[in-house]
Design an enzyme around this catalytic site. Sequence first.
Site, PDB file in Angstrom:
ATOM      1  N   ASP A 233      -1.663   4.545  -1.755  1.00 57.75           N
ATOM      2  CA  ASP A 233      -0.927   5.216  -0.688  1.00 57.75           C
ATOM      3  C   ASP A 233       0.573   5.085  -0.919  1.00 57.75           C
ATOM      4  OD1 ASP A 233      -1.048   6.505   2.003  1.00 57.75           O
ATOM      5  OD2 ASP A 233      -0.003   4.667   2.615  1.00 57.75           O
TER       6      ASP A 233
ATOM      7  N   GLU B  89      -0.430   8.419  -4.926  1.00 53.96           N
ATOM      8  CA  GLU B  89       0.145   9.383  -3.997  1.00 53.96           C
ATOM      9  C   GLU B  89       1.653   9.193  -4.081  1.00 53.96           C
ATOM     10  OE1 GLU B  89       0.227  10.661   0.730  1.00 53.96           O
ATOM     11  OE2 GLU B  89       0.306   8.556   0.127  1.00 53.96           O
TER      12      GLU B  89
END
Length: 574
Positions: A224, A283
Amino acid sequence: MTDAEHRDKAPSTHQGGASLLSGDPNWWRQAVVYQIYPRSFADSNGDGIGDLPGITSRVPYLRDLGVDAVWLSPFYPSALADGGYDVDDYRNVDPRFGTLDDFDEMLAALTEAGIKLIIDIVPNHTSNQHEWFRAALAAPKGSPERDKYLFRDGTGPDGEEPPSDWTSAFGGSAWERVEDGQWYLHRFAVEQPDLNWDNREVREDFLQTLRFWSDRGVAGFRVDVAHMTAKRLPDELPTMEQLRAMPFDGNHPTLDRDEVHEIYAEWREVFNSYDPPRTAVAEAWVPAHRRARYASAEGLGQAFNFDLLQAPFEAEAFRDVIARNLELAAQSGSSTTWVLSNHDLVRHATRYGLPYDPDEFKQGRQWLLSRGTEPVLEADRGLRRARAATMLELALPGSAYLYQGEELGLHEVADIPDHARQDPTFTRKPGRDVGRDGVRVPLPWSLEGPSFGFSDGPPHLPQPSWFAELAASGQAEDAASTLALYREAIALRHRLQSEERLEWLENPPNVLAFARPNGWVCVTNFSAEPVGMPDGEVLLASSTLTTAVPGETTVWLQRCGRHRHETDADWHYS
């Protein structure tokens, strides 16, 4: 064995990882990966919240869909201030989702079905309930406990003003004051304090977390906001306007700093200590030329390419995105990723049915703010385009990431009552953002029941009545359904996929055509009008064919009697 004891005793596959993970170590390069948002996938106990046993019960569905891997969004203990991305404990399971035993059973069922598991890891921040942060609040200024986070004294009289005017991604100040007067940085929700990755204990603990889940048999990690972990805050903080104006050149105080790659080089050493090596995908919302380092073999190995999420449904736009990202993948030695929907953005069946907004962060936002009334959604057209775009995506070299429910042709749910909304962006940006709940509504599995088969009770987010028309059970027996299209397309992809390359073919205006090795050809008609049918045996089409390729349709063909190195000069449309 207590849960705490079980947490620290993962079944070791470090020496014999092939017992859970076998086959080609490069499986991820052209994999089809299905994202599960666990709260909204399947509920096994009737509390309205999806859970791990619910996922286990649906493994046959995933097997029949044909995916290579599942990416599981956060399932860790959490107050769910941000959908589970506020993590209390990185090496455990939230009791609402199950237990570590449930996790192992789910993983075993996926493995038996030939499906690998990628899990989300959230390194930029913990939750404010994490034991580290609770210890930081109990400790004095300048303590080792506070050094795990980014604490600063305030400005103004008695430090009553925040250290800077920075705003969080979810709205409001990016600083929160604690009882003794200091402030901590949170680039997302106030419940998500940012970690200090210059702290060696932070780095070592995350390495332990990677080993914990890898030992259990996890195949890889989705990282993330991978570009945000490394930060270097100067004594005199820039204003928010100055911060936004700073280039992504490796020296930005909070984003995409060059030293972030030192963190992931250590992670890669852990991944490579396993046989087969564990995978990772970043990401990283960074400029395209900065993405390659995240995807390098010395780093995480792969990075998300979100460019198709921002592209209009136009042939030239898609071609530019595809060509650019294949070139970037070649530079990094990795394969690229293709994404049309995920848990953060408006579903692509809906985006393609709305007027295109070139502002990537407002694509569909006006429609959401109007609760789905303005502009008017052309739902049938959006789904037709989405089916075409998905078939194009699945024909490309690289890995394809699918988001749960897109295989059912689900649209965004826009008219969720305010009292039922859960996304922090809704409360922190009133009148400007209704949040991401519309893409996180629980899936419809059956035509009837209190939650269309998702649960025996009411779901945690309300489902619209039109979900019944798209329930998985109804589509499973319909050869023309979107579910049937996904199943057939993924099965064909597995049969046809080979080398990671393509050749662009000549095509009429508003049409995109390319050939993959072994004579596999993909033709997408982006226009609203039909075009001539190319030569070849039709393998699959995203909508009903006649003698032409209909508007907003993708067709896969097998070229007859052609070899991969022959010229394409005689390839034509009839």
